[in-house]
Design a protein around this motif. Structure first.
Motif, PDB file in Angstrom:
ATOM      1  N   ALA A   1      20.395   3.698   3.808  1.00 28.10           N
ATOM      2  CA  ALA A   1      20.715   4.596   4.937  1.00 28.10           C
ATOM      3  C   ALA A   1      20.655   3.849   6.243  1.00 28.10           C
ATOM      4  CB  ALA A   1      19.769   5.791   4.932  1.00 28.10           C
ATOM      5  N   LEU A   2      19.652   2.993   6.410  1.00 32.37           N
ATOM      6  CA  LEU A   2      19.566   2.182   7.631  1.00 32.37           C
ATOM      7  C   LEU A   2      20.776   1.257   7.747  1.00 32.37           C
ATOM      8  CD1 LEU A   2      15.775   1.183   7.601  1.00 32.37           C
ATOM      9  CD2 LEU A   2      16.867   2.883   9.088  1.00 32.37           C
TER      10      LEU A   2
ATOM     11  N   ALA B   1       0.834  -1.201   0.000  1.00 36.62           N
ATOM     12  CA  ALA B   1       0.000   0.000   0.000  1.00 36.62           C
ATOM     13  C   ALA B   1       0.871   1.254   0.000  1.00 36.62           C
ATOM     14  CB  ALA B   1      -0.933  -0.002   1.207  1.00 36.62           C
ATOM     15  N   TRP B   2       1.971   1.222   0.764  1.00 34.89           N
ATOM     16  CA  TRP B   2       2.883   2.378   0.759  1.00 34.89           C
ATOM     17  C   TRP B   2       3.448   2.598  -0.650  1.00 34.89           C
ATOM     18  CZ3 TRP B   2       8.034   2.547  -0.598  1.00 34.89           C
ATOM     19  CH2 TRP B   2       8.639   3.806  -0.440  1.00 34.89           C
ATOM     20  N   LYS B   3       3.836   1.533  -1.312  1.00 34.40           N
ATOM     21  CA  LYS B   3       4.385   1.668  -2.661  1.00 34.40           C
ATOM     22  C   LYS B   3       3.356   2.287  -3.613  1.00 34.40           C
ATOM     23  CE  LYS B   3       7.719  -2.147  -2.369  1.00 34.40           C
ATOM     24  NZ  LYS B   3       8.093  -3.484  -2.888  1.00 34.40           N
TER      25      LYS B   3
ATOM     26  N   VAL C   1      12.986   2.793  -5.747  1.00 37.61           N
ATOM     27  CA  VAL C   1      14.177   3.622  -5.527  1.00 37.61           C
ATOM     28  C   VAL C   1      14.133   4.250  -4.141  1.00 37.61           C
ATOM     29  CG1 VAL C   1      15.378   5.727  -6.242  1.00 37.61           C
ATOM     30  CG2 VAL C   1      14.566   4.102  -7.961  1.00 37.61           C
ATOM     31  N   VAL C   2      12.985   4.798  -3.775  1.00 35.40           N
ATOM     32  CA  VAL C   2      12.841   5.407  -2.451  1.00 35.40           C
ATOM     33  C   VAL C   2      13.131   4.382  -1.364  1.00 35.40           C
ATOM     34  CG1 VAL C   2      11.253   6.557  -0.861  1.00 35.40           C
ATOM     35  CG2 VAL C   2      11.162   7.096  -3.297  1.00 35.40           C
ATOM     36  N   LEU C   3      12.566   3.196  -1.517  1.00 36.87           N
ATOM     37  CA  LEU C   3      12.753   2.140  -0.518  1.00 36.87           C
ATOM     38  C   LEU C   3      14.209   1.702  -0.446  1.00 36.87           C
ATOM     39  CD1 LEU C   3      11.634   0.086   1.498  1.00 36.87           C
ATOM     40  CD2 LEU C   3      11.061  -1.400  -0.443  1.00 36.87           C
ATOM     41  N   SER C   4      14.849   1.532  -1.573  1.00 34.85           N
ATOM     42  CA  SER C   4      16.245   1.078  -1.571  1.00 34.85           C
ATOM     43  C   SER C   4      17.151   2.127  -0.937  1.00 34.85           C
ATOM     44  CB  SER C   4      16.713   0.757  -2.992  1.00 34.85           C
ATOM     45  OG  SER C   4      16.748   1.917  -3.799  1.00 34.85           O
ATOM     46  N   GLU C   5      16.867   3.402  -1.168  1.00 36.71           N
ATOM     47  CA  GLU C   5      17.662   4.469  -0.557  1.00 36.71           C
ATOM     48  C   GLU C   5      17.463   4.492   0.960  1.00 36.71           C
ATOM     49  OE1 GLU C   5      17.656   7.587  -4.353  1.00 36.71           O
ATOM     50  OE2 GLU C   5      16.312   7.914  -2.654  1.00 36.71           O
TER      51      GLU C   5
END
Length: 337
Positions: free
Chosen positions: A329-330, A307-309, A321-325
């Motif tokens: 960082a984590l 749902a977030w995607k 891309v947002v998720l991988s970035e």
């Protein structure tokens, strides 16, 4: 970390010009004045700014929703009702879809290290897009939150049919996917919701059991760390732009990933202490899920991420891309679940 931050602030103070104009900034938050964030985060951060500015920047702090309700704090800051607002973006569902990734379960393992990671990830690429009408300063996550209830919640199926006060919009979505119904009240109103029977359970870090009096009304605690709730410290743009260059330099030096981590340390320490108190209290059941039960929780989280995607894609971004970035960082900060 603290020594480096203090040293850098001391250097700024040493070079600070005597001509700086004095300002008193109104800082509003919705936490009780005795909350760990107020005592170990907000207060020392503000004191450090005052010291680094040679006293030219002072603060008037308004706790406990004195100037407005918790969900209104973003708009209060943007509109100049306050100069600085302590904001939970998750209190306004759908408004900050990128930031809502932070609340998806099983991503971040630490509030302190996660705070630094989130700051680096979000400020670098996304704060201007979602929060460009304010000055983004700090991220302040709590330690991973859990389910707490009047009755046992051991597996996802136990949430079905319950009314749950979720931490934010992402956890509300999770509760709904599990067949529960979400009860939207801010943190200070959570105990009343439980007492009146409006809610059967809550999602919170352990510290809330003490600070909001919830240990009296919730006796079962699923000890599986699930999600973060990351608050942010924001400045009104006109307030920030109205400061002298020297004063802006002081503020900038206190709005860094390192400060996001330091700001969150006291909260994490307090949370750990309350968790241990719950474990030691015979009136409370702190339940450790089995490996099979953890697998059920992880599987149940997948619709939340999907749902977030969808939300981020609808906002015009590449969700992968947002998720991988975010995950990078984590990982870089040893904060990945």
């Amino acid at each position: 970390m603290k020594k480096l931050l203090l040293a850098s602030c001391a250097l700024i103070a040493t070079s600070f010009t005597a001509q700086a104009q004095d300002v008193t900034l109104r800082l509003s938050h919705w936490l009780p004045p005795q909350h760990a964030v107020a005592l170990t985060g907000i207060a020392p951060w503000a004191e450090s700014i005052t010291e680094a500015s040679n006293g030219s920047i002072k603060f008037e702090i308004f706790p406990a929703q004195q100037l407005g309700s918790a969900p209104d704090h973003y708009d209060m800051t943007r509109d100049g009702i306050v100069d600085i607002g302590y904001v939970n973006p998750g209190y306004t569902a759908g408004r900050f879809p990128i930031f809502e990734l932070i609340g998806v379960p099983f991503e971040a393992s630490s509030g302190v290290r996660g705070g630094k990671a989130i700051h680096e990830w979000y400020q670098g690429a996304y704060a201007e897009k979602e929060m460009g009408d304010v000055y983004f300063c700090l991220v302040n996550p709590h330690e991973p939150g859990r389910f707490h209830g009047k009755d046992p919640i051991k597996v996802p199926a136990d949430v079905a049919g319950l009314s749950v006060r979720p931490a934010h919009s992402t956890m509300a979505r999770f509760v709904n996917f599990l067949g529960g119904s979400s009860v939207q009240v801010s943190a200070p109103g959570a105990r009343e919701a439980i007492e009146k029977g409006t809610a059967d359970a809550i999602t919170f870090p352990y510290e809330a059991m003490e600070i909001f009096g919830l240990k009296e009304v919730t006796k079962f605690h699923n000890d599986l760390p699930l999600y973060l709730s990351a608050q942010v410290m924001l400045f009104n743009l006109n307030t920030y732009n109205g400061l002298t260059d020297d004063q802006k330099a002081v503020i900038d030096a206190h709005c860094t990933p390192e400060w996001s981590a330091q700001f969150s340390e006291g909260w994490a320490e307090y949370d750990s202490g309350v968790r241990q108190a719950m474990i030691d209290d015979p009136e409370h059941e702190v339940y450790t899920p089995t490996e099979d039960e953890i697998a059920l929780w992880v599987e149940a989280t997948k619709p939340v991420m999907d749902a977030w995607k969808e939300d981020v894609t609808a906002a015009g971004l590449d969700a992968e891309v947002v998720l991988s970035e975010y995950r990078a960082a984590l990982e870089a900060n040893d904060a990945k679940y």
